[in-house]
Motif scaffolding. Structure first.
Motif, mmCIF file in Angstrom:
data_model
loop_
_atom_site.group_PDB
_atom_site.id
_atom_site.type_symbol
_atom_site.label_atom_id
_atom_site.label_comp_id
_atom_site.label_asym_id
_atom_site.label_seq_id
_atom_site.Cartn_x
_atom_site.Cartn_y
_atom_site.Cartn_z
ATOM 1 N N ASP A 151 0.893 -1.098 -0.144
ATOM 2 C CA ASP A 151 -0.078 0.055 -0.054
ATOM 3 C C ASP A 151 1.026 1.435 -0.099
ATOM 4 N N TRP A 152 1.897 1.222 0.640
ATOM 5 C CA TRP A 152 2.770 2.572 0.825
ATOM 6 C C TRP A 152 3.871 2.760 0.082
ATOM 7 N N ALA A 153 4.337 1.530 -0.740
ATOM 8 C CA ALA A 153 5.614 1.718 -1.540
ATOM 9 C C ALA A 153 5.512 2.751 -2.397
ATOM 10 N N PRO A 154 4.153 3.336 -3.100
ATOM 11 C CA PRO A 154 4.231 4.370 -4.077
ATOM 12 C C PRO A 154 4.398 5.595 -3.327
ATOM 13 N N ARG A 155 4.304 5.771 -1.951
ATOM 14 C CA ARG A 155 4.048 6.978 -1.201
ATOM 15 C C ARG A 155 5.353 7.008 -0.371
ATOM 16 N N GLY A 156 6.465 6.398 -0.696
ATOM 17 C CA GLY A 156 7.630 6.680 0.030
ATOM 18 C C GLY A 156 8.190 6.251 1.104
ATOM 19 N N VAL A 157 7.099 5.166 1.890
ATOM 20 C CA VAL A 157 7.468 4.577 3.204
ATOM 21 C C VAL A 157 7.696 3.154 2.699
ATOM 22 N N THR A 158 8.896 2.624 3.361
ATOM 23 C CA THR A 158 9.158 0.929 3.276
ATOM 24 C C THR A 158 8.800 0.419 4.531
ATOM 25 N N VAL A 159 8.410 -0.759 4.398
ATOM 26 C CA VAL A 159 8.028 -1.629 5.438
ATOM 27 C C VAL A 159 8.450 -3.079 5.209
ATOM 28 N N ASN A 160 9.572 -3.441 6.280
ATOM 29 C CA ASN A 160 10.210 -4.620 6.180
ATOM 30 C C ASN A 160 10.208 -5.375 7.471
ATOM 31 N N ALA A 161 10.545 -6.549 7.553
ATOM 32 C CA ALA A 161 10.346 -7.409 8.796
ATOM 33 C C ALA A 161 11.876 -8.181 8.745
ATOM 34 N N ILE A 162 12.226 -8.388 10.059
ATOM 35 C CA ILE A 162 13.259 -9.118 10.440
ATOM 36 C C ILE A 162 12.749 -10.494 11.190
ATOM 37 N N CYS A 163 13.090 -11.695 10.870
ATOM 38 C CA CYS A 163 12.639 -12.859 11.254
ATOM 39 C C CYS A 163 13.749 -13.834 12.023
ATOM 40 N N PRO A 164 13.940 -13.385 13.402
ATOM 41 C CA PRO A 164 14.940 -14.072 14.012
ATOM 42 C C PRO A 164 14.743 -15.652 14.477
ATOM 43 N N GLY A 165 15.689 -16.440 14.417
ATOM 44 C CA GLY A 165 15.491 -17.723 15.088
ATOM 45 C C GLY A 165 15.621 -17.569 16.301
ATOM 46 N N LEU A 166 16.406 -18.420 16.909
ATOM 47 C CA LEU A 166 16.608 -18.719 18.530
ATOM 48 C C LEU A 166 17.774 -17.834 18.804
#
Length: 259
Positions: free
Chosen positions: A180-195
């Motif tokens: 939704d926000w990529a065209p509006r200049g805001v990036t959203v990412n996730a970090i998925c840690p293990g143990l």
């Protein structure tokens, strides 16, 4: 521009939930070393003060906001307060979460389930909505959600399945919001840690050593992660080095999910 300059966060302001311990503290300090000013939330005022001192030792400004952001009403009020008092937030890190209940599904009450949902998911939505709205007005911003490989797999020998469920939701909320926000200049990412051997896991491992041992035997690298190994990845996602990255979920688990 030197390639390393693209990882700098000079002039940026970062807000992180659960910023006094574990991943939160590590990310706050890494961002400070990269040049960002820091705003941290946490439930323990003493731990917040200690981390704030460590940020100042790195030459950066810091604000602290104690309180339980897993409480939706408090979360909304805190976001509004930070926006009003601290100025524009360039980078949001939704870090708070945990497996606060190890009960089997059939033994989990609705109240316990909802508490887990609020802890791991509701505050991610609220903070993203409130800080993200301000980012959208400016046409730029970075949001980093701390999810988990538990959002991709079901862990062995443990209860509290609200954790797997909500972390899976965080991953997909990351993707949907990014779209939704990529065209509006805001990036959203996730970090998925293990143990990783954060403070809660160190305490938990003393009463459940067999679960830790079973997990580690399945890690190709043959060890658990150390919290400070999260910091560089968070700095990358917060910086201009990741300008063309959005909607991604970065697994950092020593290879556990390869099998």
């Amino acid at each position: 521009m030197n390639v390393l300059d693209r990882f700098r966060l000079d002039g940026k302001r970062l807000f992180i939930t659960g910023g006094s311990r574990g991943f939160g503290r590590v990310i706050a300090l890494a961002a400070a070393e990269a040049g960002a000013d820091i705003i941290i939330n946490g439930r323990d005022p003493a731990a917040l003060a200690k981390t704030a001192d460590e940020v100042r030792e790195r030459g950066r400004e810091v604000r602290t906001y104690p309180g339980d952001i897993a409480d939706p009403a408090f979360c909304e009020a805190l976001c509004a307060r930070v926006i009003a008092e601290a100025g524009p937030v360039d980078i949001l890190v939704n870090n708070v979460g945990g497996r606060n209940l190890a009960a089997k599904i059939e033994e989990t009450s609705l109240d316990q389930w909802q508490t887990g949902v609020d802890l791991n998911l509701t505050h991610v939505f609220l903070c993203t909505k409130m800080f993200g709205t301000e980012m959208l007005k400016r046409g730029k911003g970075r949001i980093i959600n701390i999810a988990s490989i538990s959002g991709m797999i079901a862990n062995r020998g443990i209860g509290g399945r609200h954790y797997e469920t909500t972390k899976a939701a965080v991953i997909h909320f990351t993707r949907a919001t990014a779209a939704d926000w990529a065209p509006r200049g805001v990036t959203v990412n996730a970090i998925c840690p293990g143990l990783f051997m954060t403070e809660p896991n160190l305490v938990w491992s003393k009463s459940h050593p067999e679960v830790i041992e079973t997990f580690v035997r399945q890690v190709p690298m043959g060890r658990t992660g150390e919290p400070d190994e999260i910091g560089p990845l968070a700095v990358y996602l917060a910086s201009d080095a990741s300008n063309y990255v959005t909607g991604a979920s970065f697994v950092i688990d020593g290879g556990y999910t390869l099998w």
